[in-house]
Scaffold this motif. Structure first.
Motif, short mmCIF file in Angstrom:
data_model
loop_
_atom_site.label_atom_id
_atom_site.label_comp_id
_atom_site.label_asym_id
_atom_site.label_seq_id
_atom_site.Cartn_x
_atom_site.Cartn_y
_atom_site.Cartn_z
N THR A 413 -59.06 34.22 -9.49
CA THR A 413 -59.69 33.24 -8.61
C THR A 413 -58.74 32.07 -8.34
OG1 THR A 413 -60.80 32.15 -10.49
CG2 THR A 413 -62.03 33.85 -9.31
N PHE A 414 -57.92 31.72 -9.31
CA PHE A 414 -56.92 30.67 -9.13
C PHE A 414 -55.88 31.09 -8.09
CE2 PHE A 414 -52.98 28.47 -10.70
CZ PHE A 414 -53.37 27.18 -10.36
N ILE A 415 -55.43 32.33 -8.17
CA ILE A 415 -54.46 32.86 -7.21
C ILE A 415 -55.02 32.82 -5.79
CG2 ILE A 415 -53.37 35.02 -6.42
CD1 ILE A 415 -52.94 35.69 -9.41
N SER A 416 -56.26 33.25 -5.63
CA SER A 416 -56.86 33.33 -4.29
C SER A 416 -56.93 31.96 -3.63
CB SER A 416 -58.25 33.97 -4.36
OG SER A 416 -59.16 33.13 -5.05
N VAL A 417 -57.12 30.92 -4.44
CA VAL A 417 -57.17 29.55 -3.91
C VAL A 417 -55.76 29.00 -3.71
CG1 VAL A 417 -57.77 27.18 -4.53
CG2 VAL A 417 -59.46 29.01 -4.81
N LEU A 418 -54.90 29.21 -4.69
CA LEU A 418 -53.55 28.65 -4.63
C LEU A 418 -52.74 29.21 -3.46
CD1 LEU A 418 -51.86 26.66 -6.39
CD2 LEU A 418 -50.95 28.67 -7.57
N ALA A 419 -53.01 30.46 -3.09
CA ALA A 419 -52.20 31.14 -2.07
C ALA A 419 -52.26 30.47 -0.70
CB ALA A 419 -52.63 32.60 -1.96
N TYR A 420 -53.41 29.92 -0.32
CA TYR A 420 -53.51 29.32 1.01
C TYR A 420 -53.16 27.82 1.01
CZ TYR A 420 -58.28 27.32 0.35
OH TYR A 420 -59.38 26.60 -0.05
N GLN A 421 -52.79 27.28 -0.15
CA GLN A 421 -52.22 25.94 -0.30
C GLN A 421 -53.10 24.81 0.23
OE1 GLN A 421 -48.22 26.53 1.45
NE2 GLN A 421 -47.43 26.54 -0.64
N PRO A 422 -54.32 24.68 -0.25
CA PRO A 422 -55.12 23.51 0.12
C PRO A 422 -54.52 22.26 -0.52
CG PRO A 422 -56.22 24.73 -1.62
CD PRO A 422 -55.03 25.55 -1.21
N PRO A 423 -54.61 21.10 0.13
CA PRO A 423 -54.05 19.88 -0.46
C PRO A 423 -54.71 19.48 -1.78
CG PRO A 423 -54.50 19.58 1.89
CD PRO A 423 -55.13 20.88 1.48
N LEU A 425 -56.92 20.81 -5.17
CA LEU A 425 -57.43 21.89 -6.03
C LEU A 425 -58.56 21.33 -6.88
CD1 LEU A 425 -54.09 23.51 -7.31
CD2 LEU A 425 -55.56 24.30 -5.43
N LEU A 426 -59.70 22.01 -6.86
CA LEU A 426 -60.85 21.66 -7.69
C LEU A 426 -61.01 22.78 -8.71
CD1 LEU A 426 -63.31 20.67 -4.80
CD2 LEU A 426 -61.74 19.16 -6.05
N LEU A 427 -60.64 22.54 -9.95
CA LEU A 427 -60.58 23.59 -10.95
C LEU A 427 -61.58 23.32 -12.08
CD1 LEU A 427 -56.66 23.82 -11.23
CD2 LEU A 427 -58.19 24.98 -9.60
N ASP A 428 -62.56 24.20 -12.19
CA ASP A 428 -63.60 24.04 -13.21
C ASP A 428 -63.23 24.86 -14.45
OD1 ASP A 428 -65.91 23.55 -14.62
OD2 ASP A 428 -67.25 23.95 -12.93
N GLU A 448 -46.41 22.20 -10.04
CA GLU A 448 -45.74 22.42 -8.76
C GLU A 448 -46.57 21.85 -7.61
OE1 GLU A 448 -44.87 26.52 -8.23
OE2 GLU A 448 -43.64 26.66 -10.04
N HIS A 449 -47.88 22.05 -7.68
CA HIS A 449 -48.78 21.52 -6.66
C HIS A 449 -48.68 19.99 -6.62
CE1 HIS A 449 -52.34 21.42 -4.09
NE2 HIS A 449 -52.89 20.54 -4.91
N ARG A 450 -48.61 19.37 -7.77
CA ARG A 450 -48.48 17.91 -7.84
C ARG A 450 -47.16 17.44 -7.24
NH1 ARG A 450 -45.70 14.74 -10.92
NH2 ARG A 450 -45.11 16.38 -12.37
N ARG A 451 -46.08 18.14 -7.57
CA ARG A 451 -44.76 17.77 -7.05
C ARG A 451 -44.71 17.83 -5.53
NH1 ARG A 451 -40.43 18.26 -11.01
NH2 ARG A 451 -41.28 18.89 -13.04
N GLN A 452 -45.53 18.71 -4.96
CA GLN A 452 -45.57 18.86 -3.51
C GLN A 452 -46.52 17.87 -2.84
OE1 GLN A 452 -46.59 22.99 -3.10
NE2 GLN A 452 -44.65 23.71 -3.98
N GLY A 453 -47.06 16.95 -3.65
CA GLY A 453 -47.95 15.93 -3.10
C GLY A 453 -49.42 16.29 -3.12
N GLY A 454 -49.76 17.42 -3.76
CA GLY A 454 -51.17 17.83 -3.83
C GLY A 454 -51.91 17.11 -4.94
N ILE A 455 -53.22 17.13 -4.84
CA ILE A 455 -54.10 16.56 -5.86
C ILE A 455 -54.78 17.70 -6.59
CG2 ILE A 455 -56.30 15.35 -6.20
CD1 ILE A 455 -55.51 13.45 -3.98
#
Length: 520
Positions: A413-423, A425-428, A448-455
């Protein structure tokens, strides 16, 4: 010498449709009163072993079983799971899969009623079991209104009420907050000491178990690779013994040297919440919650089970509509926007991965979000392939997702969300069911997501992980946001409040955490 409560001889099991056995030549003896901890990599066969110990295999799962499984003197080939219910009790990885009544009282009474115990005995057992797991005041609560951690406690209580000779718990602490984890394991320890119940616990979070385990069994690729005394465990998994380097892990240290405070990156927050309140029937789940997050921030959401953490994520994505308050994304008020609109910018992984698995194969499931939400479908599908390989799921691409282990489902489920690169990530509770190697992979991806400016907003019950990889902590208590600030300040405040169970422990795989956050 007493007869063993568990005796396995040459146990091999292959699921229908699989060419590789899930268990291979397992030989194991457990005697009354023994406390045995089983650990090993995600997908190595631990949960399959638990199903064999309770008779669900071979009676409820298609496949080929070889060898002998004797439980309490009974051969599971000729004795069904129902007939073993008073002998062996199993708390499964997914507690919801074994909850079958509408309210808490009925759920705990269900087992004792079905073995025809007298009403006064049933009443006494229900009261004891609910008290043991901290649910004494929940007797009239509807099961569907409980949080994930509360459901896990309820599943444990329902099995405890049966007073089995053999108690098997498959990752019983997975969805529990630190306090609940300590309370439940204290009850298990007491049961072991006072009633001489044989206990087998399957776990990755070993720091709570090693002090009172009699044996530690290591599994890998369907085999038992070691059966040893806990004091020898560090010879096999030394990362559990290494102490957290306080200077390196603290905020502003070398582990966050490239982290810039949000306002320095952007003058306005990417996500803002104002005065959010949510009510469920008579309960207020969230009370006037406000906070802002900036690009490049990883925020941990912490607090006891039932404090409103999952509700917060559901409000952000629009699954749950607040009774009052507003949500802003990049300055735009999205309070009235639907889930499909918000999902382009926010990707959610559920606490229970079974709630978001829809396809018949792993590869189709991994691609599902991308087909609906990716800005560049071709690139997103390429990332799916890379992520399946990276997260050790490529060999399962044509398998049914529901056949995966809990940890594997969480990664899928993490892969399916990470693949389309939403700004955002809400991870339970994304770390549930992960061994140390996969923990490092997950934390590396979040970094990596953080380094790219994601939350990333991550519900997490592992204080050492929070200390090493999160810049912010949002701590909830009874629906109130009682602390919002830098991680180091959060732990200082929790110490001041006497919430020691939420302070970092020195024995939770710090090397894996540090390696991931350094980008190794």
């Amino acid at each position: 010498m007493e007869e063993p409560v568990v005796k396995l001889e040459g146990l091999t099991f292959t699921y229908a449709g699989s060419e590789t056995p899930a268990l291979k030549d397992i030989n194991l003896t457990v005697r009354p009163g023994e406390f045995v901890t089983v650990t090993g990599p995600s997908g190595c066969g631990k949960s399959t072993l638990a199903l064999c110990l309770t008779g669900f295999i071979p009676h409820s799962f298609d496949g080929v079983m070889e060898g002998k499984v004797i439980i309490g003197g009974r051969d599971t080939r000729t004795c069904t799971a129902g007939e073993l219910a008073g002998i062996a009790g199993l708390v499964q990885q997914d507690p919801e899969s074994q909850l079958c009544t509408l309210n808490v009282l009925d759920e705990v009474a269900f087992g004792p009623e079905n073995i025809c115990l007298p009403p006064d005995i049933i009443k006494e057992r229900v009261k004891w079991a609910l008290s043991a797991v901290g649910l004494s005041g929940f007797t009239d609560r509807l099961v569907h209104t409980l949080s994930g951690g509360e459901k896990q406690r309820l599943a444990i209580a329902s099995v405890l009420a049966m007073r089995p000779q053999l108690l098997i718990l498959d990752e019983p602490t997975a969805n529990l907050d630190p306090r609940g984890c300590r309370e439940v394991l204290s009850v298990i320890k007491k049961l072991h000491q006072e009633q001489k119940t044989a206990i087998i616990v399957i776990e990755h979070r070993l720091q709570y178990l090693l002090p009172f385990s009699d044996r530690l069994i290591l599994m890998e690729e369907g085999r038992i690779t070691a059966d040893l005394q806990p004091q020898r465990f560090h010879h096999y998994y030394p990362t559990f013994k290494v102490k957290v380097d306080q200077e390196q892990c603290s905020a502003g240290s070398s582990f966050s040297h490239d982290v810039v405070e949000g306002p320095a990156i952007s003058e306005k927050p990417l996500l803002a919440v104002e005065d959010i309140t949510v009510k469920y029937e008579q309960k207020i789940a969230l009370k006037r919650i406000s906070f802002s997050l900036y690009p490049g921030e990883t925020a941990a959401v912490m607090g006891d089970n039932g404090s409103g953490k999952t509700t917060l994520l559901h409000v952000l994505l629009g699954i749950c509509k607040p009774d009052q308050g507003r949500v802003f994304f990049d300055g735009e008020d999205i309070t009235g926007a639907g889930v499909s609109r918000r999902a382009r910018d926010m990707g959610l992984t559920f606490q229970n991965p079974n709630h978001q698995l829809f396809e018949r194969t792993v590869i189709k499931e991994a691609r599902l979000h991308s087909h609906f939400l990716a800005a560049d479908l071709e690139q997103s599908l390429k990332r799916v392939e890379q992520l399946l390989e990276r997260f050790d799921l490529s060999s399962y691409r044509e398998q049914v997702p529901f056949a995966l282990s809990l940890g594997e489902k969480k990664r899928l489920t993490f892969i399916s969300v990470l693949a389309y690169q939403p700004p955002i990530l809400l991870l339970d509770e994304p770390l549930v069911g992960q061994d140390m190697e996969r923990l490092e992979l997950l934390l590396g991806a979040i970094n990596e997501h953080r380094r790219q400016g994601g939350i990333t907003i991550m519900i997490c019950h592992e204080p050492p992980v929070v200390k090493c990889c999160c810049q912010r902590v949002l701590f909830f208590e009874d629906g109130n946001l009682i602390f919002d600030g830098p991680t180091e300040e959060a732990f200082n405040e929790l110490a001041r409040r006497g919430r020691d169970e939420y302070l970092p422990q020195s024995c939770f795989a710090p090397e894996a955490v540090k390696g991931a956050m350094m980008g190794s």
